[in-house]
Design a protein around this motif. Sequence first.
Motif, PDB file in Angstrom:
ATOM      1  N   GLY A 142      10.800   8.129 -26.341  1.00  0.00           N
ATOM      2  CA  GLY A 142      10.229   9.279 -25.434  1.00  0.00           C
ATOM      3  C   GLY A 142       8.869   9.126 -25.405  1.00  0.00           C
ATOM      4  O   GLY A 142       8.318   8.000 -25.745  1.00  0.00           O
ATOM      5  N   GLY A 143       8.172  10.106 -24.892  1.00  0.00           N
ATOM      6  CA  GLY A 143       6.628   9.922 -24.739  1.00  0.00           C
ATOM      7  C   GLY A 143       6.181   9.810 -23.458  1.00  0.00           C
ATOM      8  O   GLY A 143       6.977   9.323 -22.582  1.00  0.00           O
ATOM      9  N   ILE A 144       4.965   9.563 -23.247  1.00  0.00           N
ATOM     10  CA  ILE A 144       4.497   9.297 -21.849  1.00  0.00           C
ATOM     11  C   ILE A 144       4.736   7.887 -21.352  1.00  0.00           C
ATOM     12  O   ILE A 144       4.986   7.755 -20.355  1.00  0.00           O
ATOM     13  CB  ILE A 144       2.839   9.569 -21.894  1.00  0.00           C
ATOM     14  N   GLU A 145       4.895   7.108 -22.306  1.00  0.00           N
ATOM     15  CA  GLU A 145       5.045   5.464 -22.165  1.00  0.00           C
ATOM     16  C   GLU A 145       6.188   5.586 -21.579  1.00  0.00           C
ATOM     17  O   GLU A 145       6.481   4.769 -20.529  1.00  0.00           O
ATOM     18  CB  GLU A 145       4.567   4.841 -23.335  1.00  0.00           C
ATOM     19  N   ALA A 146       7.199   5.985 -22.123  1.00  0.00           N
ATOM     20  CA  ALA A 146       8.763   5.847 -21.878  1.00  0.00           C
ATOM     21  C   ALA A 146       8.832   6.394 -20.550  1.00  0.00           C
ATOM     22  O   ALA A 146       9.478   6.013 -19.589  1.00  0.00           O
ATOM     23  CB  ALA A 146       9.571   6.174 -23.028  1.00  0.00           C
ATOM     24  N   SER A 147       8.409   7.562 -20.266  1.00  0.00           N
ATOM     25  CA  SER A 147       8.688   8.561 -19.359  1.00  0.00           C
ATOM     26  C   SER A 147       8.235   7.964 -18.071  1.00  0.00           C
ATOM     27  O   SER A 147       8.824   7.836 -16.985  1.00  0.00           O
ATOM     28  CB  SER A 147       7.874   9.880 -19.458  1.00  0.00           C
TER      29      SER A 147
END
Length: 781
Positions: free
Chosen positions: A154-159
């Motif tokens: 998760g987190g911004i990179e995965a999103s």
Amino acid sequence: MQPVTNLFSYPRYWAECYGTAPFLPMSRAEMDKLGWDSCDIVLVTGDAYVDHPSFGMAVIGRMLESQGFRVGIIAQPDWSSKDDFMRLGKPNLFYGVTAGNMDSMINRYTADKKLRHDDAYTPGDVGGKRPDRATLVYTQRCKEAYKEVPVVIGGIEASLRRIAHYDYWSETIRRSILIDAKADILIYGNAERPLVEVAHRIAGGETIDTMQDIRGTAVIRKEPLPGWRGVDSSKLDQIGRIDPIPNPYMEGAPCSDDEGTAPVEQEAKPILVQPPKQKPWEKTYVKLPAFERVKEDKVLYAHASRILHHETNPGCARALSQAHGDRIIWVNPPAFPLETDEMDGVFGLPYQRVPHPAYGNEKIPAYDMIKTSVNIMRGCFGGCSFCSITEHEGRIIQSRSEESILKEIEEIRDKVPGFTGVISDLGGPTANMYRLRCKSPKAEQTCRRASCVWPTICPHMDTDHSPTINLYRKARDLKGIKKILIASGVRYDIAVEDPRYIKELAKYHVGGYLKIAPEHTEEGPLSKMMKPGMGSYYSFKELFDKYSKEAGKQQYLIPYFISAHPGTTDEDMVNMALWIKANRFKLDQVQNFYPSPLANATTMYYTEKNPLNKVSRQGGDVFVVKGERRRRLHKALLRYHDPAGWPMIREALLEMGKGHLIGNGPDCLVPPEGRGEAKAERSRNKGLKPALTRHSAIIHQRSNGAANKATGGKPVGSQLQKGSGNGKSAAQGAGQGKPAGKPAHKGKAPTRAGSAKPGSKPATQGGKPAAKGNGAKRPAR
């Protein structure tokens, strides 16, 4: 848009008996002190562990702890082997992996693809403590450590990488990060609601295979979910219609003076009870063009991007399906936003509000920036095309209660070492969207507009700033609070709808300078950015100057601009530079457009098509500035006062037939070449060579002194040719090595074009360099 289960209504896991940890443990020694034999969940992050609600991993860790789970954190692990990922032992339930508050690529590289030397989320501001594409690397190491343990990313990179996406650094279309990382499930957006459900279901004995339809998640499947109806994306490429609001009055009802009208008797009929009619978007998924097709066809890529942005409203979004070979990426609709009591619960968790003691006295710049700031809301309905917030946090504003916010201010006063009585910010992604939502629940649930304020403010949107004004007043009255500053950027086109807010702001909450972000002055680029015209800026400035004068204060607006944004021509940049000079601004640091995955502006950059309108093969083309020289020119024009850029600007002005702008007059942009200037320029450039980075074309590289030193005295080019033969640069080892040259600037990536700025609120990515004389926080988009 009510969730089925409240965030804090799940039965607690049995391990709640261990109580609350002072800090989530980062070592076996800390686990032993807590009496733990193992962790239920181990979180891996690319940031240092700061137990503060502005750091995403602290929020997630404390949230899971409140559900009864034993949570450990591995912060900035050594990724050269699996050993560091086994530091806390085998997790009983799963690994949770994130790159951190920022996208790791934006954290490590400038907009010009130069390697950064600093990292505000690392003790000592040291760069190189996280790998490129950290989510992918960390996931693979977790799988090596314990193959059978599920990995949740998760987190911004995965999103921003949940489907096939353009990768600026390799200039290719990459697969969904789920495929490349081989993770078990991806959670996009603010993760609390889906992650808590995943944790409890795994704890209950379920496997990921039985959790394929959780909102806010993406999974890999062989086929669509059973019972779901598929719709080809080519049939949906248009903005959804907002149904008219029903008339609240009875049409045809008798008037009060129609006394002679007798009611008509109706025959009694049996009542037929039917199940509620299924909404057209329920149990429906959109079939996006496959990865293999968008990789080869830019028009199809732009089309897929447009569809994804139409499916971001939790009230009416459909699931998405995109084939990758013989598998599909299945993206469930977004999670429902948190209610006010849930937001209060998340921010009321027992944070220590300081870095983990393991870091000793080392400074963490991101923490120093936000340690006395308060996040009052999430989300942004501005929808700026270069911004990542809509894709990550959504358009619906999620606000905390006044009581929760005031309590946090008191905690800062009582807990934060060295507190001086000044709250550095009450804000979020934007300063003035607190409790602003659509006035029509039906419209809010069914709307597919990309922005609530562009091209004009939607008539359904509430612009009453009374809740924000009242909050400011109550915060100022708290004992021990000397000053409340507003450092988050003000969305000025909304503020002018309620001048009372501007008056309150100018009188009490500005420390001399107020940041706002016009981003450009010309209509062409502004229309691609989805930003208001300069008329709103002038209206705001007039009111701000008026109320500042009434308050007896000399205060100034500091505007921020983006250069080289898609849709920006050389002439647009010249006109903006003339405007900046006419208004007597000298921007100390400026930012080139930084293409981050999934942003609408990034789609424009790659495809040269406009996904804000219906995409077609004929028409809809967007002018895009590419190439280092042209991007440097646009950046130099913003800093027209810097002699280093004058030769390039003069050359461009002559090519454009604008030689009259070269001179010493007040209407000129740059002076003519002076005596000794050419010699000084040659002296400045003597011995300088292009910096070698892993994202630079090898054919364009030349050896330089720094590279020679790093490679034992041999030119870098020879190392590439005679080394392992894999074509990788010397900086591309397990730790990406040390940079061969100094980056062009030390400013972080743009706030809305990538990731959270250092010290920003969770999931608010980037941090545009401040103008001269101002702080480093980035204004709202």
